[in-house]
Design an enzyme around this catalytic site. Sequence first.
Site, PDB file in Angstrom:
ATOM      1  N   ASP A   1      -7.992  -5.403  -0.054  1.00  0.00           N
ATOM      2  CA  ASP A   1      -8.448  -6.398  -0.986  1.00  0.00           C
ATOM      3  C   ASP A   1      -7.915  -7.827  -0.803  1.00  0.00           C
ATOM      4  O   ASP A   1      -8.569  -8.608  -1.667  1.00  0.00           O
ATOM      5  CB  ASP A   1      -7.870  -5.868  -2.479  1.00  0.00           C
ATOM      6  CG  ASP A   1      -8.496  -4.667  -2.932  1.00  0.00           C
ATOM      7  OD1 ASP A   1      -9.566  -4.421  -2.456  1.00  0.00           O
ATOM      8  OD2 ASP A   1      -7.570  -3.683  -3.454  1.00  0.00           O
TER       9      ASP A   1
ATOM     10  N   HIS B   1       0.766  -1.040   0.115  1.00  0.00           N
ATOM     11  CA  HIS B   1       0.042   0.023   0.096  1.00  0.00           C
ATOM     12  C   HIS B   1       0.780   1.300  -0.040  1.00  0.00           C
ATOM     13  O   HIS B   1       1.846   1.213   0.607  1.00  0.00           O
ATOM     14  CB  HIS B   1      -0.846   0.005   1.196  1.00  0.00           C
ATOM     15  CG  HIS B   1      -2.204   0.825   1.219  1.00  0.00           C
ATOM     16  ND1 HIS B   1      -2.174   2.321   1.362  1.00  0.00           N
ATOM     17  CD2 HIS B   1      -3.361   0.648   0.602  1.00  0.00           C
ATOM     18  CE1 HIS B   1      -3.422   2.733   1.166  1.00  0.00           C
ATOM     19  NE2 HIS B   1      -4.013   1.859   0.813  1.00  0.00           N
TER      20      HIS B   1
END
Length: 466
Positions: A405, A349
């Site tokens: 996700d 991320h």
Amino acid sequence: MIKNTEIITKLIIEAKEKAYKETSNEPEPQLVQKEIKWPIQCTVGPGLEGAIACESKVGYVNGTKGWLIYRGYDIFDLAAYTSYEEVSYLLLHGELPTKNELKKYKETLTKFSFLPLTLRQLMNFPVEEWNTMAALRVGTNIMRQILTYRDKDIDDIIKSKNIKVIGTDEDSIPMETMPMGEKRAIYEFKHNRDKLIKSKVVLDEALGIRSCYHLIAGLPTITAAIARLRKGSLPIEPDPDLSIAGNLLYMMKGEKPTPIEERIMDVALILHADHGMNASTFASMVVASTLSDIYFSIEAGIAALNGPLHGGANERVLYTLEEIGSPDKVEKWFKKAREEKRKIMGFGHRVYKAYDPRARILGPLAEFLCKDHKEVRTLFKTAKKLEKMVISTLGKEKKIFPNVDFYSGLVYKALGIPPEMFTPIFAVSRVSGWTARIIEYLKHNRIFRPRAIYTGEFNKKIKKRR
Ligand code: CMC
């Protein structure tokens, strides 16, 4: 709150306790300030890393510690004790709704969730052959066009213009043409459009809070319709007695969800609702800053969310797990993936350099659901093994951990949702964050307009070309 679902609340509280044991949550001074005096200094990396684009009260991500806040509330508490409707209201209005405010808000959302004109137009396209995010974007655009003849006040229009409404359950299809060999019925809908267009109303409303409600309520209906059309079924109308989460499942699958299923979907929607200046939020804000309208802005958000580096990763995580096949094959697969320098979907991320708090909740929810779901159980075990391998290698070397996700796809699969619908579901929720941040930014709007450093040449001469 949905009843008889205490087990889900318990799992969230356990995840919170684990997170609080492993990480502290103090704010970062450079990213949390009460008052900002522009211009400010910041160091910018490629992809605008480190750039400060605006100030906001909507939400905050502490990426170093793995901490997510919406309007002052910890994401774990919101997931445990509120509903998605309350969270979307909170993001837009700054406070959780009172009982009365929530009642009114839900009534408005229910009204706006019926989109017969929008669906009718959408069904003129071969939606079943399209990428689902492309279909959602077009559906959102049709919502905007329909606003010009006020889909939102559909009851009045229907009464005043004597328009027949399409029956969106299979038993009543009054508009269907005679079968002429088409793959699917073609719907025609003609009325005096010009009379209904009121351009002043359009612009006012397309920038206002009611457009936000329209989008928050409308995207689930469009998403579910896309899911239905893809399997050759007609869309189903929302059930006013169900929540947005419950309706999303009901309208996609054609059967009422259990309270547990509804609650889990509700939690998933809460977790995806806002996340700082991510690519799709920024894309939608850039469009809004030109004083285009909210519908166009949300379309930009949908387009940006579609990419595999962003919301499109959830679908690909499932394909990765299917590709690996079983837990015993993880090691070999991971070794090869590293050799090929493959990005592993659902990990890493830009902001989080710690375990994503949303994944801390979705992981246990996936585990809970897979108990009754053999196929998902194998995928979950494979995911757990992969997570362990990635954390012990890439986690140590580059601070790469599971992101939102990684487990969401397993949750959706266990709820019976096909993978191509995972990213549209992300959009169904993220539209709350997009609209909240747009509305906030428009109050002191300044068009976004960065510059590039020119690295090209000068003084080139044009040779005679003709
Ligand atoms: N697997 C393997 N290596 C990775 C991964 C990954 N998933 N993510 C980052 N890296 C490595 C990358 O190769 C680079 O290594 P090096 O410095 O040796 O070149 C380093 O970590 C930094 O990566 P980056 O791509 O420069 O980081 P970024 O901040 O530009 O990208 C990201 C962030 C999310 C796009 C990236 O981590 C990624 O591509 N992840 C996989 C896709 C994914 O799961 N996306 C969902 C993001 S969360 C939900 C959302 O916002 O939509």
